[in-house]
Enzyme design. Structure first.
Site, PDB file in Angstrom:
ATOM      1  CD  GLN A 102      -7.642   0.430  -4.951  1.00 57.60           C
ATOM      2  OE1 GLN A 102      -8.336   0.047  -4.012  1.00 57.60           O
ATOM      3  NE2 GLN A 102      -6.959  -0.419  -5.716  1.00 57.60           N
ATOM      4  CD  GLU A 109      -2.991  -1.185   0.268  1.00 58.99           C
ATOM      5  OE1 GLU A 109      -3.014  -0.271  -0.581  1.00 58.99           O
ATOM      6  OE2 GLU A 109      -3.838  -2.089   0.317  1.00 58.99           O
TER       7      GLU A 109
END
Length: 618
Positions: free
Chosen positions: A266, A236
């Site tokens: 995202q 991430e």
């Protein structure tokens, strides 16, 4: 929440990423493209090619993600072998057990380093970690001590500024010179840090910031960890803040074996300090970096993927990638217009009821919204229709009062300087039990009472069962929580490990177990990383999504568009987007040929072609 497994073999680009020979590598992984599988396979590849487990760190953002990675390795899901007689060439197996690399969150890694290096910043290895509530309580007391107006210096606004100073490594003296307000914040900051130091404590931001400062100020310490960890993997990556990026950059700068994976489309946590520009600027910071795009989506239908891709192309700041899927085309995306939130909620409940009647599982249905306040009408409508539902993201276990009371007592027992724990005991109990606890707990800890024995002493001395019955409507439920905590505490031999684990649990990991047979209601932020067969995105109104606070700066508006992208890509098969009042500008960015539009009025539903309805914003 079950996650669909991807096909066992790696695809060509995943294989390329996994077998990367060395040096900096950025993986831009589109939604549903097998990110976790790729990262885990890379880690296993390193082990299988002879890299010692102790030379690898894999950094995640949640304990849940770390647990999943460890599980995939130890359960042999990705092909690693086990056995007492197997002399695994990589050294993964030793004495019939796996030796795992470090796999955990940034904060857990910070704790591990500070346990060895805390003396550089005036602490012992048995420091306490202040959670958000502890920090807020301390800040409130400092504001009161300095006689500062709550109107001008809101405790949570002050906390936000202190967090920014730490996360962005701002020089507090230079910050203080920016103005009178900043000068006052700097004064609070210094008193706050002094109290943490005297309490032998760190706050959550310190777990990264103090490590970075130690690395910068003590090159010999940095050299030790560079030699220890030769491979750095980060999940991430779009969500890292300034401190976190500098943390991994410093560790990897010499050997350059940094493998990062994420999706800039995202990146939705700017309010927490994350800066997706670290992702976009990776190639500038690492000129020799290789970039691989994972663009095959395994999750959603073609229509859903094409709609999401068309939407996100309107963002200027991104690393472009064209998602594709071999999944079926699927049904059109339903876009529905209503008069108000109540009508919208009634329609959602009706459609959910129809889906359940058709054999769909409630756990595969989710209703997503921009703000928690939007759940009211939805809950009422679901209740009227006898549909089981659950608000995903309830109060986390370790934030409940009874748990906080007990954990504070344990913390004080093993660190009598812990001001936050002392304050909580002082504010919660009358003079008799308060004095008894403050006098006895450190002594009992020195006598090596077990955690369970210390908790039992706390419960008896404070007559806690009677206390709960006197002050709360649900004492039985709270006692069940205490029993759960006692069972958890019984599994620890080292009380410091228990305190560390309790404090490090993130808000996402710490909530109660989800009901299996309930429709899930949640904010879009909480939906990231999850997937469902049927998704409803409600309140797609201008002013809600995008939120009215995001309309001044283009950066904020682009983050709102990424939020919509995340919401759309949670759906596997069925997607409904609804609005009332003024429709979101994002609806006008979806391809009309992918949409079935319905306008619902008080007189019933009237279906029209999307192009016939003027709902676009100029």
């Amino acid at each position: 929440m079950p996650q669909r497994s991807h096909p066992s073999p790696l695809n060509t680009t995943q294989e390329q990423a996994v077998r990367h020979s060395g040096g900096p590598l950025l993986i831009a992984a589109g939604a549903g493209s097998g990110k976790t599988k790729t990262l885990t396979s890379r880690l296993l590849h390193l082990l299988e090619t002879g890299v010692a487990p102790q030379a690898i760190i894999a950094i995640t953002f949640t304990n849940k993600a770390a647990k999943e990675m460890r599980s995939r390795i130890t359960n042999n899901e990705l092909g690693i072998t086990n056995g007492a007689t197997d002399e695994k060439k990589s050294g993964v197996i030793h004495n019939s057990k796996f030796i795992l690399p470090f796999i955990g969150t940034f904060h857990a890694l910070g704790v591990r380093i500070l346990k060895e290096e805390a003396h550089w910043v005036g602490r012992t290895s048995h420091f306490t970690i202040f959670d958000d509530e502890d920090s807020a309580s301390l800040i409130k007391s400092i504001l009161k001590e300095l006689q500062l107006s709550k109107d001008r210096f809101s405790p949570y606004a002050v906390i936000g500024q202190i967090s920014r100073i730490k996360n962005e490594l701002i020089n507090v003296d230079e910050y203080a010179d920016e103005g009178r307000y900043e000068h006052t914040i700097a004064t609070v900051y210094r008193k706050y840090n002094e109290t943490l130091l005297h309490s032998n404590a760190f706050d959550f931001d310190d777990l990264i910031e103090k490590v970075v400062r130690i690395f910068l100020e003590h090159p010999e310490v940095l050299a030790k960890y560079r030699a220890r960890w030769q491979y750095v993997l980060v999940d991430e990556f779009q969500d890292v803040n300034t401190n976190q990026y500098l943390f991994v950059k410093l560790l990897a700068q010499e050997h350059k074996n940094i493998f990062v994976i994420g999706d800039d489309a995202q990146s939705i946590y700017a309010f927490r300090g994350s800066d997706f520009r670290n992702f976009l600027n990776f190639e500038k910071d690492w000129p020799d970096a290789k970039v691989i795009l994972l663009t095959e989506n395994y999750r959603s239908t073609k229509n859903i993927i094409n709609a999401a891709s068309a939407l996100i192309k309107h963002n200027s700041f991104q690393k472009p990638k064209d998602l594709w899927t071999s999944n079926p085309e699927g049904e059109l995306i339903n876009v529905m217009a209503f008069q108000n939130a109540e009508e919208e909620a009634v329609s959602v409940a009706q459609r959910v009821r129809e889906a359940l009647g058709g054999g769909e599982s409630p756990k595969e249905i989710a209703v997503l919204y921009r703000t928690n306040a939007q759940s009211r009408a939805l809950e009422q409508s679901l209740i009227r229709n006898n549909i089981p539902y659950e608000i995903y993201g309830g109060l986390k276990f370790y934030a409940r009062k009874e748990i906080k009371d007990i954990v504070s007592a344990i913390r004080y027992a093993f660190n009598p300087k812990d001001r936050s724990a002392i304050d909580r005991i002082t504010k919660t109990f009358n003079k008799g039990p308060r004095i008894a606890l403050l006098e006895a707990l450190p002594r009992l800890a020195e006598e090596r009472l077990s955690l369970v024995e210390l908790i039992q002493y706390f419960l008896e001395e404070t007559r806690y069962t009677e206390f709960l019955a006197l002050h709360f409507k649900n004492p039985d439920e709270r006692l069940e929580n205490i029993k759960e905590l006692i069972q958890f505490a019984a599994s620890f031999n080292d009380p410091h490990d228990f305190i560390e684990q309790v404090t490090l649990l993130s808000s996402l990991d710490g909530r109660p177990k989800l009901q299996e047979n309930a429709v899930k209601l949640m904010t879009i932020h909480l939906s990231k990383g999850l997937e469902f067969d049927r998704v409803f995105i409600v309140g797609a109104n201008e002013g809600l999504l995008p939120h009215e606070r995001s309309m001044i700066k283009n950066d904020d508006l682009e983050e709102e568009r990424r939020l919509m992208y995340v919401a759309i890509t949670r759906a596997r098969k069925h997607l409904t987007i609804s609005f009332y009042d003024l429709p979101s500008r994002f609806l006008g960015e979806l391809p009309p040929e992918l949409i079935a539009f319905t306008k619902v009025s008080s007189y019933g539903a009237e279906t029209r072609d999307w192009d016939d309805e003027t709902i676009y914003l100029e």
